[in-house]
Motif scaffolding. Structure first.
Motif, PDB file in Angstrom:
ATOM      1  N   ASP A 129      67.752   6.622  23.179  1.00 43.00           N
ATOM      2  CA  ASP A 129      67.506   8.079  22.865  1.00 43.00           C
ATOM      3  C   ASP A 129      68.375   8.943  23.351  1.00 43.00           C
ATOM      4  N   THR A 130      69.519   8.388  23.875  1.00 43.42           N
ATOM      5  CA  THR A 130      70.726   9.206  24.179  1.00 43.42           C
ATOM      6  C   THR A 130      71.966   9.182  23.261  1.00 43.42           C
ATOM      7  N   ASP A 131      71.627   8.310  22.323  1.00 36.97           N
ATOM      8  CA  ASP A 131      72.626   8.065  21.147  1.00 36.97           C
ATOM      9  C   ASP A 131      72.443   9.237  20.174  1.00 36.97           C
ATOM     10  N   PRO A 132      73.330   9.157  19.338  1.00 29.73           N
ATOM     11  CA  PRO A 132      73.327  10.600  18.356  1.00 29.73           C
ATOM     12  C   PRO A 132      71.828  10.441  17.652  1.00 29.73           C
ATOM     13  N   LEU A 133      71.650  11.658  17.562  1.00 29.57           N
ATOM     14  CA  LEU A 133      70.255  11.831  16.567  1.00 29.57           C
ATOM     15  C   LEU A 133      70.879  12.092  15.111  1.00 29.57           C
ATOM     16  N   LEU A 134      70.260  11.091  14.298  1.00 31.31           N
ATOM     17  CA  LEU A 134      70.611  11.052  12.874  1.00 31.31           C
ATOM     18  C   LEU A 134      69.390  12.221  11.942  1.00 31.31           C
ATOM     19  N   GLY A 135      68.314  12.156  12.553  1.00 30.59           N
ATOM     20  CA  GLY A 135      67.443  13.165  11.817  1.00 30.59           C
ATOM     21  C   GLY A 135      66.087  13.480  12.916  1.00 30.59           C
ATOM     22  N   ASN A 136      65.566  14.577  12.962  1.00 29.85           N
ATOM     23  CA  ASN A 136      64.345  14.960  13.531  1.00 29.85           C
ATOM     24  C   ASN A 136      63.491  15.440  12.499  1.00 29.85           C
ATOM     25  N   TYR A 137      62.384  14.920  12.113  1.00 31.54           N
ATOM     26  CA  TYR A 137      61.388  15.234  11.263  1.00 31.54           C
ATOM     27  C   TYR A 137      60.033  15.769  11.615  1.00 31.54           C
ATOM     28  N   CYS A 138      59.909  16.986  11.073  1.00 33.53           N
ATOM     29  CA  CYS A 138      58.238  17.403  11.306  1.00 33.53           C
ATOM     30  C   CYS A 138      57.611  18.196  10.407  1.00 33.53           C
ATOM     31  N   SER A 139      57.740  17.588   8.913  1.00 33.04           N
ATOM     32  CA  SER A 139      56.995  18.125   8.018  1.00 33.04           C
ATOM     33  C   SER A 139      56.921  17.463   6.789  1.00 33.04           C
TER      34      SER A 139
END
Length: 180
Positions: A129-139
């Motif tokens: 969870d410290t690796d780069p975030l590709l996407g954060n989805y909440c919709s």
């Protein structure tokens, strides 16, 4: 005569199946994704049968896991019905070295919030969870495919204690790396 089972507290919950005859549903075992099961037993005025009997046990809900195949599918708990509250599911994907991972979103419907504070799906470019975030989805939206930069990915699905939606269906496949 028939027995209808729904994965949740009402007849509006996701339909597991409608059963008649002498064969046990699910070959004798059905596992729900919620802590409630709605059963509807219907008989008509014609022939009477022996009815049915059942036993149940509470199981610790499972979600997430370590996926070590070059292709597969990930669904939120309860999909295509609504996902349950208060969950943290983490899937890690490891494909053959020398490949990246192509993630294709069939559907995503998660409780909407502008800051993704309640329910969300996070996709990381690596196993941590410290690796780069590709996407954060909440919709609810249609998403373009994502490709990792390595043979590893981490998906974290979080739900809070209220508000649910349908969740997601994601397919993944190893794809040759363009770097090297």
């Amino acid at each position: 005569d028939w027995l209808q089972l729904h994965d949740g507290p009402t007849a509006a919950s996701h339909l597991i199946g409608k059963y008649c005859g002498t064969t046990a549903p699910g070959n004798g075992t059905i596992t729900t994704t919620h802590n409630k099961l709605y059963m509807w037993f219907h008989t008509d005025a014609s022939n009477a049968g022996g009815g049915f009997s059942l036993t149940w046990e509470a199981l610790t809900p499972e979600c997430g896991g370590n996926l070590r195949t070059d292709h597969g599918q990930i669904k939120s708990p309860g999909y295509p019905g609504n996902y349950p509250v208060s969950r943290d599911c983490v899937w890690t994907i490891s494909v053959t070295p020398g490949n990246n991972i192509l993630l294709m979103f069939g559907e995503i419907k998660v409780e909407h919030h502008d800051n993704c504070e309640y329910d969300y799906l996070k996709v990381y470019d690596g196993l941590l969870d410290t690796d780069p975030l590709l996407g954060n989805y909440c919709s609810t939206r249609n998403l373009n495919p994502l490709t990792t930069t390595s043979p590893y990915a981490r998906l974290h699905f979080h739900t809070d204690s209220s508000g649910v939606d349908k969740g997601f269906d994601i397919r993944y496949v190893a794809t040759p790396s363009t770097t090297g």
